[in-house]
Scaffold this active site. Structure first.
Site, PDB file in Angstrom:
ATOM      1  N   ASP A   1       0.901  -1.200   0.054  1.00 39.89           N
ATOM      2  CA  ASP A   1       0.034   0.058  -0.085  1.00 39.89           C
ATOM      3  C   ASP A   1       0.844   1.279  -0.010  1.00 39.89           C
ATOM      4  OD1 ASP A   1      -2.968  -1.011   0.487  1.00 39.89           O
ATOM      5  OD2 ASP A   1      -1.920  -1.989   2.038  1.00 39.89           O
TER       6      ASP A   1
ATOM      7  N   HIS B   1     -12.362  -1.076   9.175  1.00 40.75           N
ATOM      8  CA  HIS B   1     -11.490  -2.251   9.777  1.00 40.75           C
ATOM      9  C   HIS B   1     -12.059  -2.489  11.030  1.00 40.75           C
ATOM     10  CE1 HIS B   1      -8.400  -0.005   6.796  1.00 40.75           C
ATOM     11  NE2 HIS B   1      -7.864  -0.814   7.384  1.00 40.75           N
TER      12      HIS B   1
ATOM     13  N   ARG C   1       3.729   2.432   3.011  1.00 38.31           N
ATOM     14  CA  ARG C   1       4.416   1.787   3.911  1.00 38.31           C
ATOM     15  C   ARG C   1       6.067   1.968   3.958  1.00 38.31           C
ATOM     16  NH1 ARG C   1      -0.083   0.842   6.323  1.00 38.31           N
ATOM     17  NH2 ARG C   1      -1.783  -0.248   5.244  1.00 38.31           N
TER      18      ARG C   1
ATOM     19  N   ASP D   1     -10.778  -6.247  -0.207  1.00 43.36           N
ATOM     20  CA  ASP D   1     -10.044  -5.581   0.730  1.00 43.36           C
ATOM     21  C   ASP D   1      -9.697  -6.818   1.721  1.00 43.36           C
ATOM     22  OD1 ASP D   1      -8.821  -3.739   2.280  1.00 43.36           O
ATOM     23  OD2 ASP D   1     -10.523  -2.455   2.257  1.00 43.36           O
TER      24      ASP D   1
ATOM     25  N   HIS E   1     -11.971   1.839  -3.630  1.00 45.01           N
ATOM     26  CA  HIS E   1     -12.532   0.479  -3.019  1.00 45.01           C
ATOM     27  C   HIS E   1     -13.958   0.335  -3.768  1.00 45.01           C
ATOM     28  CE1 HIS E   1      -9.750   2.304   0.033  1.00 45.01           C
ATOM     29  NE2 HIS E   1      -9.419   0.982   0.176  1.00 45.01           N
TER      30      HIS E   1
END
Length: 343
Positions: A85, A194, A93, A266, A182
């Site tokens: 990502d 999340h 990251r 995802d 998404h």
């Protein structure tokens, strides 16, 4: 890769290889280790995703990716998708000495988007990462403080389309697969998936006007993959979130929009899934929905259970086997397009 050579290759695949190609998984550690040997040799995964726990220096990442690819080749498997990502801003990251960008909301125009894609592709490619889970092409209304406000290009679908396509083209011209996310759009949701399962109750006409256009634009220029969200779009499918929904992933994305590329869920470790669906149910739905890759980002028993669920579906149901063969054809076509060792 819809040719005789591809079909001959897939016809030689074991059931285990078919199942494994449909998994992209996370792992722990900075170096090639026994966990990776198990993932690649035993579960025969088709892809890996890197997080901060896997990243230290450019040389370290380069060696890790090279070791993983070499081991996959020794096992007789196709090259691995190796993803990260790297959106810029809060979701990146790879930090310095990699180039750090302020993120999508801070891009002023197409030139900024193109530069982000070019630099990111060059830096990812230099260390062996071949897929970027970007760009975010969700649309977040200016008058709404949704969870995506610091990750989107803006509130105008046309502007988001232009910026998203500039990133996609730059990444892919640089040899890195882009993932539009998404689908079908999470810019107007306020609950973080999340944590739990958001429910989108707006009328489908609003989706048509706001959420769909950037994804349609991305598909028209050949985006490598589309990631499906963990959102329950009540007016499209009252039972399953997009990432598990045949109505959204198969009927809308593939049949109506005509998308023939790779689709990815995802992270199935997120609360929107874990709090409501067991992993076997999730995999069954993924297979039925013609979603190609199940993304599981954290080490744990769900990875093996998902592999076993894919394998069981392939062996028990001829329709699911045929759908898996079609998925693996799409995955291998993408690998052939981008990964030199499979050209």
């Amino acid at each position: 890769m819809k040719d005789e050579t591809a079909r001959m290759q897939i016809n030689r695949f074991t059931d285990e290889q078919l199942a494994g190609q449909r998994l992209m998984v996370g792992f722990e550690g900075l170096e090639f280790n026994d966990d990776l040997r198990t993932l690649i040799a035993d579960l025969q995964v088709g892809g890996l995703i890197l997080f901060k726990i896997n990243i230290d220096t450019p040389d370290q990442v380069r060696q890790l990716c090279a070791d993983c690819q070499a081991y996959a080749a020794r096992c007789g498997h196709p090259p691995l998708l190796i993803a990260v990502d790297q959106e810029g801003g809060p979701v990146a990251r790879l930090r310095a000495p990699f180039t750090e960008f302020p993120g999508n909301p801070h891009m002023q125009g197409r030139d900024d988007a193109r530069r982000f894609g070019e630099v990111t592709a060059r830096e990812l490619s230099s260390v062996g990462i071949n897929m970027d889970m970007a760009p975010v092409v969700d649309v977040a209304p200016a008058d709404m403080s949704g969870i995506m406000a610091d990750r989107v290009f803006g509130s105008d679908p046309t502007h988001v389309s232009v910026m998203g396509n500039a990133v996609i083209q730059a990444l892919q011209q640089g040899g890195v697969m882009a993932v539009a996310k998404h689908f079908p759009g999470i810019g107007r949701t306020e609950l973080d998936s999340h944590l739990d399962l958001p429910i989108f109750r707006d009328d489908p006409a609003a989706l048509e006007a706001i959420e769909f256009p950037p994804f349609e634009a991305a598909m028209q220029i050949g985006v490598s993959a589309v990631m499906l969200s963990h959102i329950l779009y009540e007016k499209l499918d009252a039972r399953w979130p997009a990432s598990l929904s045949p109505a959204i992933a198969r009927d809308l994305l593939r049949s109506r929009f005509g998308y023939r590329g790779v689709t990815i869920t995802d992270d199935l470790d997120m609360g929107a899934i874990k709090r409501h669906f067991d992993i076997r149910t999730a995999i069954r739905q993924i297979m039925a929905a013609d979603i190609d890759i199940a993304l599981i980002c954290h080490k744990g028993p769900d990875i093996r259970t998902a592999f076993e669920a894919f394998l069981a579906g392939i062996r028990a149901d001829s329709d699911l086997r045929n759908r898996t063969v079609a998925s693996v054809e799409r995955i291998l076509a993408l690998k052939k397009r981008f990964l030199a060792s499979d050209r």
